[in-house]
Design a protein around this motif. Structure first.
Motif, PDB file in Angstrom:
ATOM      1  N   ILE A  23      16.262  10.419  10.057  1.00  0.00           N
ATOM      2  CA  ILE A  23      16.002  11.821   9.694  1.00  0.00           C
ATOM      3  C   ILE A  23      14.875  12.026   8.686  1.00  0.00           C
ATOM      4  O   ILE A  23      14.445  13.158   8.481  1.00  0.00           O
ATOM      5  CB  ILE A  23      17.288  12.492   9.161  1.00  0.00           C
ATOM      6  CG1 ILE A  23      17.696  11.902   7.796  1.00  0.00           C
ATOM      7  CG2 ILE A  23      18.426  12.373  10.157  1.00  0.00           C
ATOM      8  CD1 ILE A  23      18.903  12.614   7.182  1.00  0.00           C
ATOM      9  N   LEU A  24      14.372  10.957   8.068  1.00  0.00           N
ATOM     10  CA  LEU A  24      13.364  11.140   7.020  1.00  0.00           C
ATOM     11  C   LEU A  24      11.969  10.658   7.414  1.00  0.00           C
ATOM     12  O   LEU A  24      11.052  10.696   6.591  1.00  0.00           O
ATOM     13  CB  LEU A  24      13.791  10.400   5.739  1.00  0.00           C
ATOM     14  CG  LEU A  24      15.100  10.853   5.086  1.00  0.00           C
ATOM     15  CD1 LEU A  24      15.392   9.997   3.855  1.00  0.00           C
ATOM     16  CD2 LEU A  24      15.032  12.329   4.697  1.00  0.00           C
ATOM     17  N   SER A  25      11.798  10.214   8.647  1.00  0.00           N
ATOM     18  CA  SER A  25      10.531   9.592   9.038  1.00  0.00           C
ATOM     19  C   SER A  25       9.344  10.545   8.956  1.00  0.00           C
ATOM     20  O   SER A  25       8.201  10.108   8.791  1.00  0.00           O
ATOM     21  CB  SER A  25      10.640   9.029  10.466  1.00  0.00           C
ATOM     22  OG  SER A  25      10.961  10.058  11.377  1.00  0.00           O
ATOM     23  N   GLU A  26       9.582  11.845   9.035  1.00  0.00           N
ATOM     24  CA  GLU A  26       8.480  12.820   9.014  1.00  0.00           C
ATOM     25  C   GLU A  26       8.348  13.536   7.663  1.00  0.00           C
ATOM     26  O   GLU A  26       7.530  14.449   7.532  1.00  0.00           O
ATOM     27  CB  GLU A  26       8.680  13.865  10.119  1.00  0.00           C
ATOM     28  CG  GLU A  26       8.781  13.289  11.527  1.00  0.00           C
ATOM     29  CD  GLU A  26       7.517  12.546  11.931  1.00  0.00           C
ATOM     30  OE1 GLU A  26       6.423  12.986  11.531  1.00  0.00           O
ATOM     31  OE2 GLU A  26       7.636  11.528  12.631  1.00  0.00           O
ATOM     32  N   VAL A  27       9.141  13.136   6.680  1.00  0.00           N
ATOM     33  CA  VAL A  27       9.118  13.815   5.381  1.00  0.00           C
ATOM     34  C   VAL A  27       7.910  13.342   4.576  1.00  0.00           C
ATOM     35  O   VAL A  27       7.708  12.133   4.373  1.00  0.00           O
ATOM     36  CB  VAL A  27      10.430  13.563   4.596  1.00  0.00           C
ATOM     37  CG1 VAL A  27      10.338  14.181   3.196  1.00  0.00           C
ATOM     38  CG2 VAL A  27      11.617  14.139   5.354  1.00  0.00           C
ATOM     39  N   LYS A  28       7.109  14.283   4.092  1.00  0.00           N
ATOM     40  CA  LYS A  28       5.915  13.960   3.308  1.00  0.00           C
ATOM     41  C   LYS A  28       6.308  13.274   2.000  1.00  0.00           C
ATOM     42  O   LYS A  28       7.241  13.693   1.321  1.00  0.00           O
ATOM     43  CB  LYS A  28       5.128  15.236   3.007  1.00  0.00           C
ATOM     44  CG  LYS A  28       3.799  14.994   2.319  1.00  0.00           C
ATOM     45  CD  LYS A  28       3.040  16.296   2.108  1.00  0.00           C
ATOM     46  CE  LYS A  28       1.705  16.057   1.419  1.00  0.00           C
ATOM     47  NZ  LYS A  28       0.962  17.322   1.210  1.00  0.00           N
ATOM     48  N   GLY A  29       5.588  12.207   1.652  1.00  0.00           N
ATOM     49  CA  GLY A  29       5.853  11.469   0.422  1.00  0.00           C
ATOM     50  C   GLY A  29       6.778  10.291   0.606  1.00  0.00           C
ATOM     51  O   GLY A  29       7.003   9.526  -0.335  1.00  0.00           O
ATOM     52  N   ILE A  30       7.334  10.147   1.819  1.00  0.00           N
ATOM     53  CA  ILE A  30       8.227   9.027   2.125  1.00  0.00           C
ATOM     54  C   ILE A  30       7.575   8.146   3.179  1.00  0.00           C
ATOM     55  O   ILE A  30       7.107   8.640   4.208  1.00  0.00           O
ATOM     56  CB  ILE A  30       9.605   9.509   2.615  1.00  0.00           C
ATOM     57  CG1 ILE A  30      10.295  10.337   1.521  1.00  0.00           C
ATOM     58  CG2 ILE A  30      10.485   8.327   3.005  1.00  0.00           C
ATOM     59  CD1 ILE A  30      11.657  10.876   1.929  1.00  0.00           C
TER      60      ILE A  30
ATOM     61  N   GLN B 285       0.834  -1.205   0.000  1.00  0.00           N
ATOM     62  CA  GLN B 285       0.000   0.000   0.000  1.00  0.00           C
ATOM     63  C   GLN B 285       0.867   1.254   0.000  1.00  0.00           C
ATOM     64  O   GLN B 285       0.577   2.233  -0.702  1.00  0.00           O
ATOM     65  CB  GLN B 285      -0.926  -0.004   1.215  1.00  0.00           C
ATOM     66  CG  GLN B 285      -1.930   1.123   1.241  1.00  0.00           C
ATOM     67  CD  GLN B 285      -2.962   1.007   0.130  1.00  0.00           C
ATOM     68  OE1 GLN B 285      -3.431  -0.075  -0.188  1.00  0.00           O
ATOM     69  NE2 GLN B 285      -3.297   2.135  -0.486  1.00  0.00           N
ATOM     70  N   SER B 286       1.958   1.237   0.759  1.00  0.00           N
ATOM     71  CA  SER B 286       2.884   2.371   0.797  1.00  0.00           C
ATOM     72  C   SER B 286       3.538   2.588  -0.555  1.00  0.00           C
ATOM     73  O   SER B 286       3.682   3.727  -1.019  1.00  0.00           O
ATOM     74  CB  SER B 286       3.958   2.142   1.868  1.00  0.00           C
ATOM     75  OG  SER B 286       3.405   2.134   3.153  1.00  0.00           O
ATOM     76  N   ILE B 287       3.943   1.490  -1.209  1.00  0.00           N
ATOM     77  CA  ILE B 287       4.559   1.600  -2.529  1.00  0.00           C
ATOM     78  C   ILE B 287       3.600   2.243  -3.526  1.00  0.00           C
ATOM     79  O   ILE B 287       3.979   3.088  -4.338  1.00  0.00           O
ATOM     80  CB  ILE B 287       5.020   0.214  -3.043  1.00  0.00           C
ATOM     81  CG1 ILE B 287       6.163  -0.316  -2.165  1.00  0.00           C
ATOM     82  CG2 ILE B 287       5.471   0.289  -4.500  1.00  0.00           C
ATOM     83  CD1 ILE B 287       6.584  -1.737  -2.500  1.00  0.00           C
ATOM     84  N   LEU B 288       2.330   1.850  -3.446  1.00  0.00           N
ATOM     85  CA  LEU B 288       1.336   2.355  -4.381  1.00  0.00           C
ATOM     86  C   LEU B 288       1.005   3.834  -4.152  1.00  0.00           C
ATOM     87  O   LEU B 288       0.651   4.545  -5.091  1.00  0.00           O
ATOM     88  CB  LEU B 288       0.051   1.530  -4.285  1.00  0.00           C
ATOM     89  CG  LEU B 288       0.157   0.045  -4.673  1.00  0.00           C
ATOM     90  CD1 LEU B 288      -1.166  -0.662  -4.439  1.00  0.00           C
ATOM     91  CD2 LEU B 288       0.600  -0.107  -6.123  1.00  0.00           C
ATOM     92  N   THR B 289       1.137   4.290  -2.913  1.00  0.00           N
ATOM     93  CA  THR B 289       0.671   5.637  -2.576  1.00  0.00           C
ATOM     94  C   THR B 289       1.788   6.637  -2.283  1.00  0.00           C
ATOM     95  O   THR B 289       1.515   7.835  -2.218  1.00  0.00           O
ATOM     96  CB  THR B 289      -0.278   5.582  -1.369  1.00  0.00           C
ATOM     97  OG1 THR B 289       0.392   4.976  -0.258  1.00  0.00           O
ATOM     98  CG2 THR B 289      -1.525   4.771  -1.701  1.00  0.00           C
ATOM     99  N   SER B 290       3.016   6.179  -2.081  1.00  0.00           N
ATOM    100  CA  SER B 290       4.119   7.078  -1.725  1.00  0.00           C
ATOM    101  C   SER B 290       5.115   7.220  -2.872  1.00  0.00           C
ATOM    102  O   SER B 290       5.235   6.332  -3.719  1.00  0.00           O
ATOM    103  CB  SER B 290       4.849   6.552  -0.476  1.00  0.00           C
ATOM    104  OG  SER B 290       3.972   6.424   0.612  1.00  0.00           O
TER     105      SER B 290
END
Length: 321
Positions: free
Chosen positions: A285-292, A125-130
């Motif tokens: 460092i990237l856990s809160e970055v939108k789109g990831i 689901q993450s792959i499809l939407t991110s």
């Protein structure tokens, strides 16, 4: 635990299919009993299963499904049974936790691929939407296989124009020395798991044609520097062996209409001592970055032989991260 029973028929009656389902001296039934905590008895095609109410319903559905799939060209293998049992055990655990089951299916020319268990479903689901998805966890959890399946699906639906497979060329604790051949031949051994998945989903001839026409591109991670990757599905495998500079370099290569999946296992880092893993830093460092998105797998998600799960758990106990 309350004990219940359920009785059902496997139809149409076929002695060969029943024999394949049972296995040698009923070994398949004994395996199901041990893994699912039930008791199975049968007389011809009349079956009775004893155990926890939720579990016996799952076992009935599994036996019915297996029986329908068995034929002369598709006998039941012990490997397929192990994988199905792992999925059902995970599904039972998730139902007990009250998690909602999602039904995601990835379509390829060789058939349908269904994520097994909640973590795999969330990963797909993450792959499809991110735009960028990190799949982090131990060997055998389906990170690479499902990423390749999603890439093939995107290519066949013309959502992307090419698939790019890459990984850092770090040797797993061994010195392989000089490798002859051109760039592709040098890198191919490192990318064998990705190739194996492609061959299974597309066939040898189709993969060879796509590689020849550069629709599928294989390159070491260092060769991504300076490029902008548009309309591509990029998979970075073994990313625990990227340096922090390599990871930043790669993530800033992503272009328009592209999607990236980064897989790795932080318990198997082969970088020289003192080098920080780019995957470890990215998690921090990237856990809160939108789109990831990040998907984390555990030993319970392993869908290889059951001994692999026990090996992973033993190492985790001995050397926890």
């Amino acid at each position: 635990m309350s004990v219940a029973s359920i009785e059902f028929l496997l139809e149409p009656y076929n002695t060969q299919k029943l024999a394949s389902l049972a296995g040698h001296i009923d070994e398949n039934f004994r395996l199901i009993e041990n893994r699912m905590g039930v008791e199975i008895s049968n007389r011809a095609n009349v079956f009775k299963v004893y155990g926890d109410p939720a579990t016996i319903a799952l076992v009935e559905a599994m036996l019915v499904s297996l029986y329908q799939e068995i034929d002369d060209a598709n006998p039941l293998s012990i490997e397929a049974l192990h994988v199905l049992l792992q999925s059902n055990c995970q599904q039972l655990t998730e139902k007990q936790k009250g998690l909602d089951e999602k039904h995601l299916v990835i379509k390829t020319k060789r058939g349908l691929i269904r994520p097994r268990g909640n973590n795999q479903q969330q990963y797909v689901q993450s792959i499809l939407t991110s735009d960028i998805t990190f799949g982090v966890g131990p060997a055998g959890t389906g990170k690479t296989y499902l990423a390749v399946a999603c890439a093939v699906d995107s290519l066949e639906r013309q959502e992307v124009r090419r698939i790019i497979l890459t990984r850092p060329a770090v040797e797993a604790g061994e010195k392989l020395g000089f490798l002859p051949g051109d760039l592709s031949q040098k890198v191919d051994p490192y990318l064998r798991p990705l190739y194996d998945a492609l061959y299974e989903m597309l066939g040898f001839e189709k993969v060879a044609k796509l590689v020849e026409s550069n629709v599928i591109e294989v390159a070491p991670l260092a060769y991504m520097r300076g490029r902008t990757l548009n309309e591509s599905f990029i998979i970075v495998d073994e990313s625990q062996n990227t340096t922090k500079e390599q990871m930043k370099m790669f993530l800033t290569r992503i272009g328009f209409n592209s999607k990236a999946v980064v897989t790795g296992d932080i318990t198997q880092i082969d970088l020289p001592s003192g080098k920080l893993s780019g995957l470890r830093q990215a998690i921090d460092i990237l856990s809160e970055v939108k789109g990831i998105s990040f998907s984390f797998f555990q030993s319970t998600d392993v869908v290889r032989h059951p001994v692999v799960q026990r090996i992973v758990e033993a190492y985790e106990k001995n050397d926890p991260i």
